[in-house]
Design an enzyme around this catalytic site. Structure first.
Site, PDB file in Angstrom:
ATOM      1  N   SER D  29       0.830  -1.207   0.000  1.00 31.20           N
ATOM      2  CA  SER D  29       0.000   0.000   0.000  1.00 31.20           C
ATOM      3  C   SER D  29       0.863   1.255   0.000  1.00 31.20           C
ATOM      4  O   SER D  29       0.456   2.295   0.509  1.00 31.20           O
ATOM      5  CB  SER D  29      -0.904  -0.008   1.232  1.00 31.20           C
ATOM      6  OG  SER D  29      -0.107  -0.089   2.400  1.00 31.20           O
ATOM      7  N   HIS D 163     -37.350  24.716 -14.270  1.00 26.64           N
ATOM      8  CA  HIS D 163     -37.453  23.826 -15.432  1.00 26.64           C
ATOM      9  C   HIS D 163     -36.654  24.387 -16.624  1.00 26.64           C
ATOM     10  O   HIS D 163     -36.995  24.122 -17.773  1.00 26.64           O
ATOM     11  CB  HIS D 163     -38.901  23.631 -15.876  1.00 26.64           C
ATOM     12  CG  HIS D 163     -39.814  23.194 -14.797  1.00 26.64           C
ATOM     13  ND1 HIS D 163     -40.132  21.880 -14.580  1.00 26.64           N
ATOM     14  CD2 HIS D 163     -40.492  23.899 -13.840  1.00 26.64           C
ATOM     15  CE1 HIS D 163     -40.981  21.786 -13.569  1.00 26.64           C
ATOM     16  NE2 HIS D 163     -41.201  22.996 -13.096  1.00 26.64           N
ATOM     17  N   SER D 284     -10.471  25.334 -29.312  1.00 25.97           N
ATOM     18  CA  SER D 284     -10.636  24.077 -30.042  1.00 25.97           C
ATOM     19  C   SER D 284      -9.540  23.962 -31.077  1.00 25.97           C
ATOM     20  O   SER D 284      -9.109  24.961 -31.656  1.00 25.97           O
ATOM     21  CB  SER D 284     -11.993  24.104 -30.747  1.00 25.97           C
ATOM     22  OG  SER D 284     -11.980  23.251 -31.865  1.00 25.97           O
ATOM     23  N   LYS D 290     -14.302  28.917 -30.934  1.00 32.60           N
ATOM     24  CA  LYS D 290     -14.814  28.330 -29.697  1.00 32.60           C
ATOM     25  C   LYS D 290     -14.160  28.908 -28.446  1.00 32.60           C
ATOM     26  O   LYS D 290     -12.963  29.168 -28.433  1.00 32.60           O
ATOM     27  CB  LYS D 290     -14.554  26.815 -29.693  1.00 32.60           C
ATOM     28  CG  LYS D 290     -15.204  26.049 -30.805  1.00 32.60           C
ATOM     29  CD  LYS D 290     -16.712  25.986 -30.666  1.00 32.60           C
ATOM     30  CE  LYS D 290     -17.121  25.187 -29.455  1.00 32.60           C
ATOM     31  NZ  LYS D 290     -16.845  23.769 -29.587  1.00 32.60           N
ATOM     32  N   GLU D 297     -17.171  21.993 -17.301  1.00 34.55           N
ATOM     33  CA  GLU D 297     -17.506  20.663 -17.823  1.00 34.55           C
ATOM     34  C   GLU D 297     -16.792  19.558 -17.025  1.00 34.55           C
ATOM     35  O   GLU D 297     -17.389  18.537 -16.686  1.00 34.55           O
ATOM     36  CB  GLU D 297     -17.098  20.563 -19.295  1.00 34.55           C
ATOM     37  CG  GLU D 297     -17.920  21.421 -20.246  1.00 34.55           C
ATOM     38  CD  GLU D 297     -17.335  21.381 -21.652  1.00 34.55           C
ATOM     39  OE1 GLU D 297     -16.308  22.059 -21.888  1.00 34.55           O
ATOM     40  OE2 GLU D 297     -17.889  20.659 -22.500  1.00 34.55           O
ATOM     41  N   LYS D 332      -8.137   4.057   1.874  1.00 30.54           N
ATOM     42  CA  LYS D 332      -7.435   5.307   1.587  1.00 30.54           C
ATOM     43  C   LYS D 332      -7.444   5.717   0.113  1.00 30.54           C
ATOM     44  O   LYS D 332      -7.641   6.902  -0.183  1.00 30.54           O
ATOM     45  CB  LYS D 332      -6.011   5.232   2.132  1.00 30.54           C
ATOM     46  CG  LYS D 332      -5.978   5.382   3.669  1.00 30.54           C
ATOM     47  CD  LYS D 332      -4.621   5.118   4.269  1.00 30.54           C
ATOM     48  CE  LYS D 332      -4.232   3.666   4.193  1.00 30.54           C
ATOM     49  NZ  LYS D 332      -5.118   2.720   4.909  1.00 30.54           N
TER      50      LYS D 332
END
Lengths: 506, 506, 506, 506
Positions: D29, D163, D284, D290, D297, D332
């Site tokens: 570990s 909504h 982009s 863009k 995101e 962990k």
């Protein structure tokens, strides 16, 4: 069953105290089992026929048992069969019905060479297979609506988005058919889950098989299964086929949630690209102008329910010893619930989408408003002027930055011409107009699978064929089950008419 | 990349400020991408060859590009290719390597007609398919060990458990082969996931396809794919194939956790039915007598990791709009981690099981100690005395209750005889002895798939055949990939030798 | 509501088509809402009183509204109030009941200055708080049984396990009280969840508050809340308090599953350390000797249900925009289900544990059988002979290895003496006997919180005090709710008697 | 450690074979442990001091042990302490460092009266508590930015959404402060998790406590804990405090994902209500125009990672027997990963939000465009004309429907007047203008917690006070830890200077 009789229950032999009422409540599975009554009766009928065919029970006993099972089936069909919770599960309910009718002597023979362990998973597999077919068909219907809508819009331009930002002009048909394409893989996963579901565990008995000379293949055939789960311990102890079905449902639900998200988005005032049918939208108690995409919102939300149900069954299975443990009883509630949820979504999505109208004007307006054709301009420079892609990218990037700072778009052809000239590239206004025209953009995407109307048309056709094939497979699977049920019925009628079993084809 | 150079990065055109350092740290994907370097280079090689074959770039440009890609591959093979985090991802690293080598003019042409959106999912599919084959093979090895061990113990009796309580005598071979049988369905699921993985999205470009006349099928062939994901928007925006692979892994992990649980249980002092090999067990820092089944415990625990990773990808996909969103970048960390986890389990499980020895004496002792043969006694009365099953159940249940209260077992044959007689059934001591003898019990289970040594033998043989078939399929899939790589290599060598591309078979 | 009347539903104003029947089925929430009828009525009563107190409605209108709300309450109490699904939810059902009774003119005033958005989350908080108190009390009862059982067994030796292997002698009281100690943290988490639940969102209206001069603190007081959720948008749009309650339940369920696992284990034939009461165990339909720990098994399994429900609500909340979205409707099904599941477990666990008997002879036998006292021997050498711990560990480890190979245990005092002498340590047989005696081992563990009977006694006492304090807090919380209900009742009676509202203490 | 030495490892006594290399890889570990080196050293220092204070070891031994522990600490601080995987974990690494320095005789005494079981959970609690403080502070910073931004926009109108549809005019300050309000509950949950984390398990030893007369309270004090986990078995075997921390993180992540979603939405071209800073957005590679909200995101996506990690630990804990099992080692990795993920999100969110600019013109334009003030018109009729709410709702609903069909909005005052008159309500154009003016709408919402600028101002102030209080608590907790470290340091320096321990305050 009277209260004083409780200690006489099936496994009462060595017990000195009755099951406490709260313990009975805690352990009974009547609610989840109530869906499998038809399957449990059919399973018992097939088992009894097989026991007689292998001469483990007599034809007289068979006739009596079948008489009472048919009676149970009729009662159930007429909505008059009430499951008694004190009998714990559907199997004991059906068996006790037969024993009370045929008497303990004959009725008691029905349970020969089987166990509730193999019964319960047989019933569950029979029920699940039918629901998987239902969902496959409902999904096919949704795909058909998507493809139908898509076929009407192969020339309708709209912005294609990445990062929820305008990326390139695409057609609405391209957008809609992408979901039909995704759902085709869901169909494949549902079919794969079906394949591992429609196998018969009956005859595995408790865990080890039985000392009676049973014919497992006969039972499987009478019940419409495609084959056996041969290993008895595996047959009663495994639920991975359910986890697989739930996985297929969870993935399908996430795919649906993505479509739902776009429906919510595109029907906002700000996007305004589509309008949901009134019959599939809700209003507000305090805000009269609202038209809320509640079905899409609930679909998004219920995706969580299906994922949660998958987690439930996987967690349940984690580190449970092999063979049968009572833990496995908790397999059905998540499965039934997830099936209902996904089925429910599909049943409203299809008419909702069929009634959704696209606002093609707004789509066209948006596609021209925010530089969606910039890539095309860069590609033109690569293709026609032989510049490296990265260079063109920098030229167009700078041009866009300038236009934004000036509050202009690519439709300001003269300014675009001027800026390109400054970057060393001379284009005519006609060229520019043609390059950035959204419809022209669609028509330039020539690669296989692109947004070009012909490509989209071809994809739609291929998907329609694929969906039709899925429909055929689903129908064939349904027919196999139906024929098996009729076959069992014929034998039952034959036996009830006191004709010898040996005359029946098995 | 120097700091002042940052604003010059690929998409810097319209941006007035550099990406802040913490934002770069937050968004880069170098760690997850570093697994896909070989795939990214191969993908670029195939793409470049296709661009030249379709005359989108010249053969001279191709030669230069391939030269630098091969160089990158060599550097990577020698462990000398370091990915630069400031370039965000593997694609930009490879491309910049080529551009720095071949110059921006030529190097800049490599990215023609593609996008990072289609590149990343192509790389991921290529990497995933290989890992699925690895896991299929590691699982086959585990199945082979299970079946080999099982074949040595078709006559070794042990208690069969339900509810962790003694149920019936079974053989150790029956027990072990049940897991091999379960794992066969995992093989099928892995194969199904492979089928939906090994399809080529390259050529979808950003989302809409491209205006260059590319040949998507050629690229797919050069990269060893079985076919295409035709729809461009679906190709770049879907990750359900990953969710499916993760589902298959999660279900496999739960199946492994069940075996792990039984290994922990059966190796306790109390059960004492098996002993793990010292090389696959741990001791205690404070308790010298301990021999801890750590591998089985960690397997149980790591099932949670795999389920958690499945939840991660499903939650990530929930309600993400269609097409490409940056969210999708988070697909690989859970996938790689789950693949590593399951692969790691399989690699220690196989030698651990191979070195595990069964304590057959203890098994035999336990099987006789706690009424495991009671069902057999009931079945005898049904079969030989013609009593209904339920009646026999009550007789034997009462008999067991009496024996328990007297501290006796079914091996006290005279007492059993006496109690049966009191219930109206006369049996000889010889009959009783024969009925409750565990080995005789095994041999009486005649049904298909039962614990009878012949049945277990047949199941083992069938499973061995099935595993061999899986091995063949896995090898065939590996060979297809290997041949595609060789094919690409041959073209590269041909081009680097300045021979015309038209001479190459494509 | 007649069918032709559907388009007249609450939000029908701008809609030209009725909600389709499947859409209504898909969106209604009657099943989940039916639990909140009492809360919805109380909420409306308090709201109406506040509206009159702030002179937004007249006292005459209040009297009429309260008359019909009391009527609804009586009908509900008598089991005669049927929720109509076509009215979508509980709020519309109650409101329409009032409007149909009091007429649209007066009844229509009830909904002034509120929205279904703040109503639903008010109802849910009121219902949840009560269920959290129920579960706190049921958990306290379980703790009390554990502590009572533990107090009887502070001197009963059993093996303490790590890795399911014998580690050290402990007492059964130590083992049982560990769970009572764990559950105390669950009590704290439930109390923390309660704290964030019992706050009033009413008055937030749709999202933005209201233009009526309402008195939110008065409503909160009448409904027994501890305070407000002041921010209106946060009040209607947040569900993290539910996710917190579900987290507390999921953690509690995993703690319960660990106790369940040990009950299954310790009641096996192999362990044989405890026997479950017949009234809380099940038998087998085919294996009469079985006594199955079904409640413990189902508890293990249902942990998955609770974890799955937590996943459901978290996934539902993932990336839902702020404020109210229909997605939030899906908050209650997982919450109610998880509350029922955990409540159900607690209600059977307490009597099951109370009736469980420990087989102290078997415990004692096991503790001596497998070197559980080896640590003690090593510690003796450290403490009395001044050797470093690691050296002692090696001596004892070697000694154990030799004894195992000879089939002996630590109870073979002479052999132990001999082996220690060979390692250079001379001990008398009396010393050895005393060192490895399990009871003596318990008494030597002097550290705070150890298995020493006095330490365990002290821990039990402290926990009993802590549980009593929890009980007091739970009772105080219940009383606050009860008094608020009585306060509301007094005002209602006063108003119905046509006395002026100004006479009421508010 | 040389290879031939491996069988001599700590627990090698009874083992005849070394741990196989793959088994070592599988079980070590080191990666997860490497975060706890500082904590492990501090824990050992405190333990050693306590052992000498209680005269279990001599002061000479203490001096030697502390010398080497300080040496290890210096090496670690200088980045020169490499953990050796063949020593399995951090505890053995530190201990072996001391034993190799101080010799086995003295070094071997460090492990007296403790076990790796209590060590590991002590280290983990010490590490977790610090990370919880980090996250609390990072969250406070985010809240401060939100409140600062909110305070500048209490009069800035924007549409309030339900909504994802326009509902009512609200202020941007109201919108932003809602998140600060939500996050305050996350602060409370983090604080609650801290409370159950900062308790000391050291002294529980393996599971049962120890026969050495240790002083657990002294160790706890030296390590800055708030108290003990008294029950030894509970102390080593419980991980519910970790599951609670993970729950708090998962809920916080979902709250963050909701803000992220709104940032994505509001920064689209279609909404256009805010612009992210260039330094926290991406471009982009193929689409130069863009500006992608990648951080938002990825935040959305990584919510899935945190939920998945919570599922991982809950699944791991499901049905693990009590006490210590190796399964617990897997606690962990998910915990560290989730802490990193949430911490990472907070660290970019704060500067990103600080640099985000609101497009107030667009907000104002949108708020007037789509009937957001319709509720207000209905409320006016209720309030001023005394009509029942439901009646007003119908009038306004019909009016909106007519306006929509005519392509008009509420700003067409004359038409609105006309339509109201037709419905029987006469209003002046001035009245209508005033009613539907968005700013006037804000000012009319008088209720506590509403969007009225004064209400929002008050809420912001209250939240600022609350955040300041949280900051004070976090600082106090940090100081307590710092002081404990200094206290330990002082004792170490004192001992290393050969001064008697009795002179130290303990």
């Amino acid at each position: 069953m009277a209260d004083e009789d409780k200690s006489k229950k099936l496994w009462g032999g060595r017990f000195t105290a009755d099951l406490a009422a709260p313990a009975l409540d805690f352990t009974e599975s009547i609610a989840a089992d109530s869906r499998m009554i038809a399957e449990d009766i059919w399973g018992s009928q097939a088992h009894a026929i097989m026991l007689a065919h292998t001469q483990i029970i007599s034809e007289e006993d068979l006739r009596e048992i079948l008489y009472w099972l048919e009676h149970a089936r009729t009662e159930y069909g007429a909505g008059r069969l009430q499951l008694r919770p004190e009998l714990e599960d559907v199997h004991m309910n059906v068996e006790v019905f037969v024993r009370e009718g045929a008497g303990p002597e004959i009725g008691g023979r029905l349970h020969t060479a089987r166990s509730r362990n193999d019964q319960v998973v047989t019933d569950a597999r029979m029920h699940l297979r039918t629901r998987l077919l239902d969902i496959g068909e409902a999904l096919a219907a949704l795909q058909e609506v998507l493809l139908e809508q898509a076929s009407q819009h192969t020339e309708t331009v709209m912005p294609g988005y990445t990062h929820t930002q305008h990326a390139q002009p695409i057609s609405a048909g391209f957008w809609l058919s992408a979901y039909a394409s995704m759902f085709q893989r869901d169909q494949q996963r549902l079919a794969a889950a079906y394949e591992r579901t429609n196998l018969c565990p009956l005859g595995a008995a408790a865990i080890a098989g039985t000392s009676f000379p049973i014919d497992r293949e006969l039972t499987a055939r009478l019940l419409g299964f495609d084959g056996l789960v041969p290993h008895a311990l595996d047959a009663v102890g495994s639920r991975d086929f359910m986890a697989e079905a739930l996985s297929a449902l969870a993935i399908l639900a996430t795919n649906l949630s993505r479509l739902a998200e776009e429906l919510v988005l595109f029907s906002t005032y700000e996007y305004g690209m589509l309008e949901l049918p009134d019959a599939y939208a809700s209003g507000s108690s305090i805000m009269p102008q609202k038209k809320n995409p509640c079905i899409a919102e609930l679909t998004r939300a219920r995706t969580g329910a299906v994922i949660g149900r998958l987690v439930q069954i996987l967690t349940m299975l984690k580190a449970v010893p092999g063979g049968y443990n009572r833990d496995l009883q908790e397999d059905k509630p998540p499965l039934w619930d997830a099936l209902d949820t996904v089925d429910g979504i599909l049943r409203v999505f299809t008419p909702m989408l069929a009634g959704t109208s696209l606002n093609t004007e707004r789509m066209e307006q948006l596609v021209g408003a925010n530089f969606a054709a910039a890539t095309e301009l860069a590609n033109f420079l690569v293709r026609e002027r032989g510049l490296p892609f990265r260079t063109c990218h920098e030229i167009v990037g700078g041009l866009v930055a300038t236009l934004i700072s000036e509050g202009k778009t690519l439709d300001d052809y003269e300014r675009v011409q001027q800026l390109l000239a400054e970057a060393g590239e001379e284009l005519t206004v006609e060229e520019i107009t043609q390059i950035v025209d959204p419809t022209a953009c669609l028509h330039r995407q020539v690669s296989l699978g692109s947004t070009h109307p012909q490509q989209v048309g071809a994809i739609i056709e291929n998907l329609q064929t694929a969906v039709a094939e899925i429909r055929q497979q689903l129908t064939a699977a349904r027919n196999q089950i139906k024929h098996a049920r009729h076959h069992t019925d014929d034998i039952i009628q034959h036996v009830l008419a006191s004709s010898p079993l040996s005359e029946c084809e098995m």
